[in-house]
Design an enzyme around this catalytic site. Structure first.
Site, short mmCIF file in Angstrom:
data_model
loop_
_atom_site.label_atom_id
_atom_site.label_comp_id
_atom_site.label_asym_id
_atom_site.label_seq_id
_atom_site.Cartn_x
_atom_site.Cartn_y
_atom_site.Cartn_z
N PRO A 32 0.80 -1.23 0.00
CA PRO A 32 0.00 0.00 0.00
C PRO A 32 0.83 1.27 0.00
O PRO A 32 0.34 2.33 -0.41
CB PRO A 32 -0.81 -0.12 1.30
CG PRO A 32 -0.87 -1.58 1.58
CD PRO A 32 0.44 -2.13 1.12
N GLU A 53 -0.43 -10.07 7.30
CA GLU A 53 -0.33 -8.66 7.65
C GLU A 53 0.84 -7.98 6.96
O GLU A 53 0.98 -6.76 7.03
CB GLU A 53 -0.18 -8.50 9.17
CG GLU A 53 -1.44 -8.83 9.95
CD GLU A 53 -2.61 -7.94 9.57
OE1 GLU A 53 -2.46 -6.70 9.64
OE2 GLU A 53 -3.66 -8.48 9.18
N ARG A 67 1.23 -7.63 -22.86
CA ARG A 67 0.47 -7.17 -24.03
C ARG A 67 1.21 -6.09 -24.81
O ARG A 67 0.85 -5.79 -25.94
CB ARG A 67 -0.92 -6.69 -23.62
CG ARG A 67 -0.95 -5.44 -22.79
CD ARG A 67 -2.36 -5.14 -22.27
NE ARG A 67 -3.32 -4.98 -23.35
CZ ARG A 67 -3.50 -3.85 -24.02
NH1 ARG A 67 -2.75 -2.79 -23.72
NH2 ARG A 67 -4.40 -3.76 -24.99
N ASP A 121 -4.73 2.76 -26.54
CA ASP A 121 -5.24 2.51 -25.20
C ASP A 121 -5.42 3.84 -24.46
O ASP A 121 -4.72 4.82 -24.72
CB ASP A 121 -4.26 1.66 -24.39
CG ASP A 121 -4.23 0.22 -24.86
OD1 ASP A 121 -5.16 -0.21 -25.55
OD2 ASP A 121 -3.23 -0.47 -24.54
#
Length: 258
Positions: A93, A120, A158, A173
């Site tokens: 995070p 965790e 890709r 894209d």
């Protein structure tokens, strides 16, 4: 390029590597993927890879030692010396959010070692000593880093030459510099009329300049509505022309001509 993935659940990657158009990148070896389970480098009858956190609290923490042994095995298999080591990436995070520019950078690299955390998290001492880069997919928490690793692999695969049916399709894209970083336009296919709604006349006109202008205006409108930050960025970079600004000015949206 080569990606070595440290994961407690290597079986999760099997469908990714064998399905969809990106499987070409893995089958051809353009993107080589090797899976490593830190449990194979743990000690004891139970091959333990986690323990309770010091200080108490919920959950478990991944042990540093099995990860260190697993990492050493990977570096040996890659025949790496102290110089030129592949970066160790942790999905976390606190990492920098992955975006199109980041994917392009990884797509042009020689690869990396991807650490998929669980529980965790990972013992901070291992992170401090070995992790080079931390990446986040967004402001939410997953049960493990495997989904994030798959997202990075798919996005990188890709972009490899010959993987997509149309070699240039990824240039259209969303977020691509070829579109000035804007969101892509809507797309339509047969039938021309579906449940009483017709496809946009411009797309059926056969007039290439008219089609391209319609697509450009749709990209501008959608970006203004959903991601005005991208529109502001394109404007700051001088990517918007006078026709673009005139179109935006007549939209019933905040941030038209700004």
């Amino acid at each position: 390029m080569r990606f070595d993935i440290i994961t407690l659940f290597p079986e999760l990657f099997a469908p990714l590597l064998a399905s969809g158009v990106t499987r070409r990148a893995y089958a051809s070896g353009q993107v080589e993927v090797r899976l490593w389970n830190p449990r194979d480098h743990a000690e004891g009858n139970y091959r333990r890879v986690d323990d309770r956190p010091f200080g108490g609290g919920p959950g478990m923490v991944m042990l540093a030692e099995p990860l260190a042994r697993c990492l050493a095995a990977i570096r040996a298999a890659r025949s790496e010396g102290p110089e030129g080591q592949a970066p160790l990436v942790l999905f976390s995070p606190i990492g920098q959010r992955l975006d199109h520019a980041g994917v392009q950078a990884w797509a042009g690299s020689t690869g990396a070692i991807l650490l998929c955390g669980r529980y965790e998290g990972v013992d901070q001492r291992f992170i401090d000593r070995h992790v080079d880069v931390q990446i986040s997919l967004g402001d939410f928490v997953l049960s493990g880093g495997e989904i994030a690793a798959m997202a990075l692999l798919d996005a990188v695969a890709r972009l490899q030459p010959g993987v997509l049916h149309d070699a240039g399709s990824h240039q259209l894209d969303s977020f691509n510099p070829a579109l000035d970083g804007l969101l892509d336009c809507p797309h339509y296919t047969r039938p021309e009329v579906w449940q009483g709604e017709a496809a946009p006349p411009a797309l059926l006109s056969g007039h290439h300049a008219q089609i391209e202008r319609w697509r450009r205006e749709q990209r501008l409108a959608i970006t203004a509505r959903h991601r005005p930050d991208l529109l502001a960025q394109a404007r700051a970079q001088g990517a918007l022309g006078r026709a673009d600004e005139a179109f935006l000015a007549q939209l019933p949206l905040a941030g038209g001509a700004g």
